[in-house]
Design a protein around this motif. Sequence first.
Motif, mmCIF file in Angstrom:
data_model
loop_
_atom_site.group_PDB
_atom_site.id
_atom_site.type_symbol
_atom_site.label_atom_id
_atom_site.label_comp_id
_atom_site.label_asym_id
_atom_site.label_seq_id
_atom_site.Cartn_x
_atom_site.Cartn_y
_atom_site.Cartn_z
ATOM 1 N N PHE A 198 43.971 39.904 22.396
ATOM 2 C CA PHE A 198 44.147 41.256 23.118
ATOM 3 C C PHE A 198 42.875 41.660 24.136
ATOM 4 N N SER A 199 41.915 40.692 24.193
ATOM 5 C CA SER A 199 41.026 40.963 25.147
ATOM 6 C C SER A 199 41.475 40.721 26.692
ATOM 7 N N ILE A 200 42.677 40.082 26.817
ATOM 8 C CA ILE A 200 43.158 39.965 28.185
ATOM 9 C C ILE A 200 43.532 41.198 28.707
ATOM 10 N N LEU A 201 44.133 42.151 27.673
ATOM 11 C CA LEU A 201 44.356 43.633 28.157
ATOM 12 C C LEU A 201 43.323 44.466 28.705
ATOM 13 N N TYR A 202 42.001 44.218 28.006
ATOM 14 C CA TYR A 202 40.950 44.750 28.407
ATOM 15 C C TYR A 202 40.399 44.424 29.830
ATOM 16 N N TYR A 203 40.082 43.085 30.018
ATOM 17 C CA TYR A 203 39.861 42.590 31.331
ATOM 18 C C TYR A 203 40.827 42.830 32.401
ATOM 19 N N ALA A 204 42.262 42.694 32.091
ATOM 20 C CA ALA A 204 43.081 42.882 32.982
ATOM 21 C C ALA A 204 43.199 44.314 33.614
ATOM 22 N N SER A 205 43.095 45.245 32.714
ATOM 23 C CA SER A 205 43.084 46.779 33.078
ATOM 24 C C SER A 205 41.879 47.046 33.735
ATOM 25 N N TYR A 206 40.820 46.615 33.494
ATOM 26 C CA TYR A 206 39.594 47.036 34.093
ATOM 27 C C TYR A 206 39.535 46.390 35.655
ATOM 28 N N VAL A 207 39.939 45.041 35.896
ATOM 29 C CA VAL A 207 40.120 44.587 36.964
ATOM 30 C C VAL A 207 41.116 45.014 38.146
ATOM 31 N N LEU A 208 42.054 45.792 37.328
ATOM 32 C CA LEU A 208 43.344 46.576 38.118
ATOM 33 C C LEU A 208 42.487 48.194 38.495
ATOM 34 N N LEU A 209 41.908 48.512 37.714
ATOM 35 C CA LEU A 209 41.377 49.822 38.260
ATOM 36 C C LEU A 209 40.043 49.591 38.823
ATOM 37 N N ALA A 210 38.983 48.866 38.844
ATOM 38 C CA ALA A 210 37.939 48.732 39.341
ATOM 39 C C ALA A 210 38.024 47.985 40.597
ATOM 40 N N SER A 211 38.650 46.888 40.671
ATOM 41 C CA SER A 211 38.573 45.988 41.842
ATOM 42 C C SER A 211 39.743 46.298 42.839
ATOM 43 N N PHE A 212 40.809 46.741 42.432
ATOM 44 C CA PHE A 212 41.965 47.061 43.192
ATOM 45 C C PHE A 212 42.254 48.448 43.587
ATOM 46 N N VAL A 213 42.301 49.347 42.567
ATOM 47 C CA VAL A 213 42.630 50.668 42.861
ATOM 48 C C VAL A 213 41.509 51.365 43.498
ATOM 49 N N LEU A 214 40.276 51.401 42.733
ATOM 50 C CA LEU A 214 39.275 52.122 43.397
ATOM 51 C C LEU A 214 38.650 51.533 44.722
ATOM 52 N N VAL A 215 38.695 50.234 44.987
ATOM 53 C CA VAL A 215 38.254 49.722 46.180
ATOM 54 C C VAL A 215 39.388 49.993 47.374
ATOM 55 N N ASN A 216 40.643 50.374 46.891
ATOM 56 C CA ASN A 216 41.357 50.601 48.008
ATOM 57 C C ASN A 216 41.361 51.941 48.579
ATOM 58 N N VAL A 217 41.091 53.004 47.324
ATOM 59 C CA VAL A 217 40.679 54.234 47.540
ATOM 60 C C VAL A 217 39.522 54.437 48.341
ATOM 61 N N LEU A 218 38.448 53.782 48.061
ATOM 62 C CA LEU A 218 37.141 53.787 48.897
ATOM 63 C C LEU A 218 37.350 53.380 50.396
ATOM 64 N N ILE A 219 38.390 52.284 50.832
ATOM 65 C CA ILE A 219 38.886 51.822 51.957
ATOM 66 C C ILE A 219 39.583 52.965 52.797
ATOM 67 N N GLY A 220 40.392 53.640 52.148
ATOM 68 C CA GLY A 220 41.172 54.763 52.830
ATOM 69 C C GLY A 220 40.514 55.872 53.086
ATOM 70 N N VAL A 221 39.484 56.278 52.339
ATOM 71 C CA VAL A 221 38.484 57.267 52.536
ATOM 72 C C VAL A 221 37.738 57.048 53.697
ATOM 73 N N VAL A 222 37.107 55.775 53.927
ATOM 74 C CA VAL A 222 36.537 55.491 55.159
ATOM 75 C C VAL A 222 37.317 55.450 56.456
ATOM 76 N N LEU A 223 38.576 54.920 56.149
ATOM 77 C CA LEU A 223 39.441 54.627 57.599
ATOM 78 C C LEU A 223 39.862 56.148 58.186
ATOM 79 N N ASN A 224 40.014 57.355 56.766
ATOM 80 C CA ASN A 224 40.511 58.525 57.166
ATOM 81 C C ASN A 224 39.076 58.999 57.940
ATOM 82 N N SER A 225 37.956 58.797 57.395
ATOM 83 C CA SER A 225 36.696 59.434 58.094
ATOM 84 C C SER A 225 36.632 58.612 59.618
#
Length: 320
Positions: free
Chosen positions: A209-236
């Motif tokens: 079940f550790s695959i769920l831990y790493y998959a969810s973390y990578v999805l939130l930290a590496s994909f969602v948050l990074v794309n949110v940061l890119i959106g903030v910078v592009l808007n600015s």
Amino acid sequence: MTDLTAMDAGRRRLAARCREVCEAPPFSIGVFAVILLNAALLGIETYSGLSVALGPVLHLAERFCVIAFTLEMLVRLGAHADRPKAFFRDPWNVFDLLVVSSAFVPFLRENTTLLRLLRLARVLRTARFMPQLRVLLVAVGRSLPGTVSFLFVGALILYVYAMIGWICFAGHDPQHYGSLGRAGLTLFLLMTLEGLGDAVHAGLAVSPFSILYYASYVLLASFVLVNVLIGVVLNSLEEAREMEGAEALRESAAHTADASTPPVAHDAAGAEPADGLRLRIAAMRSALDDMEAQLDLPHAPAPTSISGSPPPAHASAGAV
């Protein structure tokens, strides 16, 4: 009143001449070359052998840079002689003035470390001569509030996942999850996807079940948050470009109004009468209307008839 009028006319002539010098391409190229020379001097000073061998030459070159920057700042101040408040409304002018004037402050001039940092700050003045770099710096400044919110959310996610990792993997992998700090550092490095494969294999050895831990973390930290940061910078970045365009439009309108408005007589107290202010406001409105009309001009050519001449305006729409 005659003396005040003559002084106002003199300030206008001085500002006009200094503006011509500032807007001339050789002036900008020369200042940019001096900034690059200052950066090269800082780089040469990091080599002890060259610094000792070329000590007098480097000292003379530094003096030349200080004199050149001082003359440039005097010319820029003279370009705003007729409207000195406009000089301090521009943050870049204030930054340039502080950086150049710091070379004459006794305490800063005697402190070698602070002096080198201030000389390094002169390199940032290249943004004045590179509009795209200036827009990027403004965009970075405007993105700071959104970036702080992004960091808070990222720290919260990192803390939660570090606690879960410590609970689940501390006994099997104390090197990476033995404490909250170690777990947080491990997950921070995993945010860049570096070593993710080894971490997943080590987690699968503990529990499938550790695959769920790493998959969810990578999805939130590496994909969602990074794309949110890119959106903030592009808007600015888009907001910074709009601000730069609006500032250029205001400067152009102000120069047009100053050129089209005759000198206004002042009263005994040195203030402009109400009629003079109305003339300035009317000239400013006229300049803005002219620029707006130029922006709204149609680009498509007018339709022409077979013979090559435009159709008459009273042509009928059609017969019933």
